[in-house]
Scaffold this active site. Structure first.
Site, PDB file in Angstrom:
ATOM      1  N   GLY A  19      -1.405   1.351   0.890  1.00 48.22           N
ATOM      2  CA  GLY A  19      -1.044   0.823   2.203  1.00 48.22           C
ATOM      3  C   GLY A  19      -0.210   1.810   2.999  1.00 48.22           C
ATOM      4  O   GLY A  19      -0.397   1.961   4.210  1.00 48.22           O
ATOM      5  N   HIS A  20       0.686   2.498   2.322  1.00 43.53           N
ATOM      6  CA  HIS A  20       1.544   3.498   2.970  1.00 43.53           C
ATOM      7  C   HIS A  20       0.703   4.636   3.560  1.00 43.53           C
ATOM      8  O   HIS A  20       0.952   5.074   4.687  1.00 43.53           O
ATOM      9  CB  HIS A  20       2.524   4.049   1.929  1.00 43.53           C
ATOM     10  N   ILE A  21      -0.267   5.089   2.805  1.00 47.41           N
ATOM     11  CA  ILE A  21      -1.136   6.168   3.278  1.00 47.41           C
ATOM     12  C   ILE A  21      -1.956   5.709   4.483  1.00 47.41           C
ATOM     13  O   ILE A  21      -2.097   6.437   5.470  1.00 47.41           O
ATOM     14  CB  ILE A  21      -2.072   6.640   2.146  1.00 47.41           C
TER      15      ILE A  21
END
Length: 231
Positions: A189-191
């Site tokens: 999700g961060h990427i």
């Protein structure tokens, strides 16, 4: 307000954004704002490299389904000791990152208004009180730190299992797996949020800068603080 200007100098003659970004943050240079200095960017990528190194060497240990991955590292026996040391390196790098970013990652009263559902809709209307980091980014930071500690402690038990009882070993296996799965999902999700979802964000972790427009859209209060503008 922190804006770097060289009176009477041409654009080429003055320091470039990349040069300033080596040691300073929250500085305006033309249409760009320095968001992350070199030290912050380096530790971010060091943490990422060690995490993925530990992930890839740990997968063959975790399940025979991923046994084929061990061949890329010289076999399962190599993965076992390499995974442990990469985990230690990850924890050490995360500790350095925590020291560098701790002050900026403390929650404040404006974070109470953060709505994760609205955030995931990628609206072009951000809360005007969002500072340099929003509540979601701060939560992710603390997730990395807390999860990293749990992974390290449970990993120590699994590294030297003969020194601990069966109950603690079983709990450590469970915690290690849960944290690994949750961490991996959070990283995905961060990427996504740092690339496709919010164009220009990834740029801040490579070059160190963002555009004024990006800052004003995603972090309005930080934009006002850095530029001195009221709107």
């Amino acid at each position: 307000m922190s804006e770097l200007r060289v009176p009477g100098a041409t654009r080429a003659a003055g320091p470039t954004a990349i040069e300033v970004a080596r040691g300073r943050e929250d500085v305006v240079i033309g249409d760009e704002i320095i968001r992350h200095r070199l030290a912050s960017r380096v530790i971010h990528w060091v943490v990422a490299v060690f995490f993925f190194g530990a992930l890839l060497t740990g997968m063959p240990i975790w399940s025979p389904v991923f046994g084929w991955m061990a061949y890329f590292f010289g076999g399962l026996s190599v993965c076992r000791w390499l995974h442990a040391w990469l985990g230690v390196a990850f924890a050490a790098a995360a500790a350095v990152m925590a020291v560098l970013w701790l002050k900026e990652m403390m929650f404040d009263k404006s974070d109470r208004k953060f709505n994760v559902i609205d955030y995931l809709r990628f609206s072009d209307r951000e809360d005007p009180d969002v500072g340099k980091y929003n509540a979601g980014q701060k939560f992710f930071f603390w997730l990395v730190i807390v999860t990293g500690v749990v992974i390290l402690l449970s990993g120590i038990v699994l590294w030297w299992p003969t020194y601990f009882n069966q109950t603690l070993r079983s709990i450590s296996i469970l915690l290690h797996d849960i944290c690994f799965i949750g961490f991996f999902a959070a990283i995905v999700g961060h990427i996504y949020l740092g690339t496709a979802a919010e164009p220009g964000t990834f740029h801040s972790m490579t070059r160190g800068t963002v555009t004024r427009a990006w800052a004003k859209l995603h972090h309005p209060r930080w934009y006002r603080e850095v530029t001195g503008e009221r709107r």
